[in-house]
Design a protein around this motif. Structure first.
Motif, PDB file in Angstrom:
ATOM      1  N   GLN A  28      82.852   4.388 -66.821  1.00 31.28           N
ATOM      2  CA  GLN A  28      81.927   5.525 -67.366  1.00 31.28           C
ATOM      3  C   GLN A  28      83.116   6.357 -68.011  1.00 31.28           C
ATOM      4  N   LEU A  29      84.806   5.909 -67.580  1.00 29.83           N
ATOM      5  CA  LEU A  29      85.651   6.891 -67.959  1.00 29.83           C
ATOM      6  C   LEU A  29      86.170   6.898 -69.636  1.00 29.83           C
ATOM      7  N   PRO A  30      86.299   8.494 -70.058  1.00 32.56           N
ATOM      8  CA  PRO A  30      86.643   8.024 -71.483  1.00 32.56           C
ATOM      9  C   PRO A  30      87.847   7.063 -72.646  1.00 32.56           C
ATOM     10  N   SER A  31      87.469   6.581 -73.381  1.00 36.85           N
ATOM     11  CA  SER A  31      88.448   5.768 -73.349  1.00 36.85           C
ATOM     12  C   SER A  31      89.382   6.019 -74.247  1.00 36.85           C
ATOM     13  N   TYR A  32      89.089   7.136 -74.723  1.00 35.73           N
ATOM     14  CA  TYR A  32      90.918   7.858 -75.208  1.00 35.73           C
ATOM     15  C   TYR A  32      90.447   9.566 -75.296  1.00 35.73           C
ATOM     16  N   TYR A  33      91.873  10.150 -75.005  1.00 34.84           N
ATOM     17  CA  TYR A  33      92.025  11.936 -75.110  1.00 34.84           C
ATOM     18  C   TYR A  33      92.218  12.435 -75.698  1.00 34.84           C
ATOM     19  N   THR A  34      91.816  14.195 -76.563  1.00 38.32           N
ATOM     20  CA  THR A  34      92.854  14.482 -77.057  1.00 38.32           C
ATOM     21  C   THR A  34      93.982  15.504 -76.816  1.00 38.32           C
TER      22      THR A  34
ATOM     23  N   LEU B  83     101.136  -2.527 -69.028  1.00 39.23           N
ATOM     24  CA  LEU B  83     102.115  -2.110 -68.484  1.00 39.23           C
ATOM     25  C   LEU B  83     102.788  -1.127 -69.534  1.00 39.23           C
ATOM     26  N   MET B  84     101.777  -1.765 -71.096  1.00 36.54           N
ATOM     27  CA  MET B  84     102.375  -0.283 -72.139  1.00 36.54           C
ATOM     28  C   MET B  84     101.922   1.235 -72.178  1.00 36.54           C
ATOM     29  N   PHE B  85     102.339   1.337 -72.988  1.00 39.76           N
ATOM     30  CA  PHE B  85     102.684   3.295 -73.051  1.00 39.76           C
ATOM     31  C   PHE B  85     101.320   3.437 -73.406  1.00 39.76           C
ATOM     32  N   LYS B  86     100.193   3.141 -74.171  1.00 41.99           N
ATOM     33  CA  LYS B  86      99.217   3.101 -74.104  1.00 41.99           C
ATOM     34  C   LYS B  86      98.736   3.514 -73.237  1.00 41.99           C
ATOM     35  N   SER B  87      98.270   2.653 -72.348  1.00 41.95           N
ATOM     36  CA  SER B  87      97.974   3.038 -70.888  1.00 41.95           C
ATOM     37  C   SER B  87      98.162   3.592 -70.196  1.00 41.95           C
ATOM     38  N   TRP B  88      99.036   3.901 -70.055  1.00 41.57           N
ATOM     39  CA  TRP B  88     100.547   4.858 -69.386  1.00 41.57           C
ATOM     40  C   TRP B  88      99.398   6.009 -69.109  1.00 41.57           C
ATOM     41  N   ILE B  89      99.835   6.530 -71.365  1.00 39.03           N
ATOM     42  CA  ILE B  89      99.225   8.224 -71.403  1.00 39.03           C
ATOM     43  C   ILE B  89      97.698   7.671 -71.348  1.00 39.03           C
ATOM     44  N   TRP B  90      96.620   6.210 -71.052  1.00 36.36           N
ATOM     45  CA  TRP B  90      95.971   6.963 -70.807  1.00 36.36           C
ATOM     46  C   TRP B  90      95.521   7.466 -69.493  1.00 36.36           C
ATOM     47  N   ALA B  91      96.089   6.914 -68.501  1.00 37.24           N
ATOM     48  CA  ALA B  91      96.099   7.198 -67.366  1.00 37.24           C
ATOM     49  C   ALA B  91      96.481   8.442 -67.341  1.00 37.24           C
ATOM     50  N   PHE B  92      97.450   8.783 -67.912  1.00 37.46           N
ATOM     51  CA  PHE B  92      97.849   9.934 -67.608  1.00 37.46           C
ATOM     52  C   PHE B  92      97.138  11.650 -67.935  1.00 37.46           C
ATOM     53  N   ALA B  93      96.746  11.419 -68.992  1.00 43.64           N
ATOM     54  CA  ALA B  93      95.306  11.785 -69.480  1.00 43.64           C
ATOM     55  C   ALA B  93      94.531  11.658 -68.743  1.00 43.64           C
ATOM     56  N   THR B  94      93.703  10.953 -68.148  1.00 38.84           N
ATOM     57  CA  THR B  94      92.887  10.708 -66.835  1.00 38.84           C
ATOM     58  C   THR B  94      93.471  11.666 -65.631  1.00 38.84           C
ATOM     59  N   VAL B  95      94.257  11.379 -65.574  1.00 36.33           N
ATOM     60  CA  VAL B  95      94.291  12.447 -64.291  1.00 36.33           C
ATOM     61  C   VAL B  95      95.196  13.673 -64.392  1.00 36.33           C
ATOM     62  N   SER B  96      95.469  14.403 -65.387  1.00 40.35           N
ATOM     63  CA  SER B  96      96.337  15.679 -65.963  1.00 40.35           C
ATOM     64  C   SER B  96      94.063  16.520 -66.857  1.00 40.35           C
ATOM     65  N   SER B  97      93.333  16.135 -66.843  1.00 39.22           N
ATOM     66  CA  SER B  97      91.805  16.143 -67.271  1.00 39.22           C
ATOM     67  C   SER B  97      91.089  16.202 -66.591  1.00 39.22           C
ATOM     68  N   ARG B  98      90.879  15.574 -65.476  1.00 38.77           N
ATOM     69  CA  ARG B  98      89.565  15.383 -64.321  1.00 38.77           C
ATOM     70  C   ARG B  98      90.499  14.982 -62.752  1.00 38.77           C
ATOM     71  N   THR B  99      91.285  15.435 -62.154  1.00 35.80           N
ATOM     72  CA  THR B  99      91.097  15.672 -61.390  1.00 35.80           C
ATOM     73  C   THR B  99      90.778  16.569 -60.213  1.00 35.80           C
ATOM     74  N   LEU B 100      90.746  17.393 -58.879  1.00 36.25           N
ATOM     75  CA  LEU B 100      90.336  18.412 -58.643  1.00 36.25           C
ATOM     76  C   LEU B 100      91.922  18.174 -57.717  1.00 36.25           C
ATOM     77  N   HIS B 101      92.205  19.662 -57.277  1.00 36.24           N
ATOM     78  CA  HIS B 101      92.598  19.958 -56.492  1.00 36.24           C
ATOM     79  C   HIS B 101      92.422  19.942 -54.500  1.00 36.24           C
ATOM     80  N   ILE B 102      93.679  18.863 -54.185  1.00 35.37           N
ATOM     81  CA  ILE B 102      93.592  18.581 -52.776  1.00 35.37           C
ATOM     82  C   ILE B 102      94.967  19.555 -52.063  1.00 35.37           C
ATOM     83  N   ALA B 103      95.096  20.069 -51.027  1.00 40.87           N
ATOM     84  CA  ALA B 103      96.078  20.404 -50.091  1.00 40.87           C
ATOM     85  C   ALA B 103      97.368  18.756 -49.759  1.00 40.87           C
TER      86      ALA B 103
END
Length: 484
Positions: A115-121, A176-196
């Protein structure tokens, strides 16, 4: 989505303040809904909600975290441990996320991941053409481009550092492609919640469906809000074992009941979109981390070119010298201008009065207000496009994104100035026949281009507001001066 809701309910995710629902995790406080003009898919109030009321809770078992993935996969845990402390917490979570993606349907998180987005902006995904759309001022936009380039360099460096580890784990070539890494980075950047316990945060199924509301400094409480707080106090006295939600009128966090709890930040009526404040961000920061911006952002900061001696005067940091979204100069900018326009031999004597924010004289205030008007006008005149042009361009971009045909109402000058370079950049030959359709990659680029245009348009709009505001004050002060 229905399968995801059932899966989340089985893990204990619930919008019920008491026992979780056995069939679905939503329906008692929240509902999934579409808000086309306010963030797209989000969560709506299933009933009237009180300020500070618990609206969603997710136990630790439902949170996708690095330690949870590594507990289930000892190969990843061993590989990550061998690369510590070189790997950051964000790199570790990205590796864990890509590992779960690679497992496909065998992943415990498959229903969530699908259900995660296929791309980010986010800003780091902008190509050269989209980044150049930000190049409109001598200072503010230079900063935006620098932020975008710095983010991209950092992401690429992290990917290069983590690639040997992922190859050793047997990741599929696509992952292993940079495209996949940047997708995963955007997922973490835009969707994570803070935990201690992890700086990278956690991915919270269902909890990341909330859209953003900018926090502001208005802490005033309505009568209804005070009634809500009294209601919570009553509930607390009736049940001392319940978590003290009366003291948690924030958006939420991971609490000592071993679950993530999210609260209504204000009173919501049934059907209204329930929003969360992720933090205090300018539009550039929202674009960098989350991939969107706000038309009206109370935390926006607009910078104008300033003389070096003005930037160095006093003890105000450079980033405190800005214009607010309502067009008013910041407290630090106003004080710096008052000190800057004061004769050098009088600055020390008047510095206490200036630092307290007091007006020195009508003459001094008129001088700095007129200077601001002139500086904002000069900045606007240096820009290659006007607000009206950008507004029209945004309309055309929106039409292109929402139509399957390339037929547009753009005139030749707009096409040659803006759209022809866009299509040339992407190597696409525009066919304005009724059957012509834009490929998906161009539609995504149009969305990012639109964000860049919206950002520069907001910049110009704030400068215009500053001109109007300062002119109004000049008029009022001039009247006072004439009366005296």
């Amino acid at each position: 989505m229905e399968a995801l809701l059932r899966w989340a309910a089985e893990l204990g995710v619930s919008d019920s303040p008491s026992a979780p629902s056995p069939s679905s995790c939503l329906g008692r406080s929240l509902l999934i809904a579409d808000f086309p003009d306010a963030g797209g898919r989000g969560l709506a109030a299933a009933r009237d909600l009180r300020r500070g009321e618990l609206v969603l809770r997710a136990p630790r078992a439902a949170l996708l975290t690095s330690d949870r993935v590594m507990d289930d996969d000892h190969r990843i845990a061993s590989s990550v441990a061998s690369h510590l402390p070189r790997l950051s917490s964000v790199q570790t979570l990205i590796i864990c996320l890509l590992s779960e993606v690679g497992k496909g349907k065998s992943s415990n998180w498959y229903l969530y991941l699908s259900q995660l987005p296929s791309y980010y902006t986010i800003l780091a995904t902008f190509n050269d053409f989209e980044t150049e759309a930000l190049q409109l001022t001598t200072f503010q936009v230079d900063e935006a481009i620098w932020v975008a380039q710095k983010a991209l360099r950092g992401i690429r460096s992290d990917w290069e550092e983590a690639t040997p580890l992922m190859k050793g784990l047997g990741f599929k070539p696509k992952l292993l492609m940079f495209k996949s890494w940047i997708w995963a980075f955007a997922t973490v950047s835009s969707r994570t919640l803070h935990i201690a316990w992890d700086d990278a945060g956690c991915l919270c199924p269902i909890g990341d469906l909330f859209n953003y509301a900018a926090p502001n400094d208005d802490n005033s409480s309505t009568d209804e809000d005070r009634d809500d707080m009294m209601h919570q106090e009553t509930n607390k006295m009736l049940d001392q074992t319940d978590f003290d939600s009366s003291e948690k009128l924030t958006d939420g966090g991971y609490e000592d009941v071993n679950e993530y709890r999210l609260y209504a930040r204000k009173r919501y009526r049934k059907g209204e979109q329930v929003l969360l404040a992720y933090g205090t961000y300018t539009n550039l920061e929202l674009l960098e981390h989350y991939g969107f911006l706000l038309g009206e952002n109370p935390n926006e900061k607009i910078y104008i070119p300033l003389d070096l001696d003005l930037c160095m005067i006093g003890s105000w940091p450079r980033d405190s010298l800005y214009i607010l979204p309502n067009g008013h100069p910041s407290f630090a900018l106003l004080c710096a201008l008052r000190l800057w326009t004061t004769p050098r031999n009088r600055r020390k004597a008047l510095s206490h009065q200036i630092y307290s924010g007091s007006l020195l004289s009508v003459e001094n205030e008129l001088e700095i207000l007129k200077w601001l008007v002139k500086k904002c006008k000069e900045t606007l005149q240096q820009l290659p496009t006007t607000i009206e042009f950008d507004d029209n361009l945004l309309v055309l971009l929106c039409k292109l994104q929402n139509r399957t045909s390339c037929i547009t109402e753009m005139n030749r000058s707009i096409f040659e100035q803006e759209f022809a370079p866009f299509f040339r950049f992407h190597g696409f030959k525009l066919d304005c026949s009724i059957h012509s359709k834009l490929p998906v990659r161009l539609l995504r680029s149009l969305e990012r281009w639109g964000l860049a245009v919206q950002w520069r348009c907001n910049y110009k709009r704030t400068l215009t507001k500053c001109i109007v505001h300062c002119k109004s004050l000049v008029h009022e002060l001039s009247l006072q001066q004439n009366q005296q």
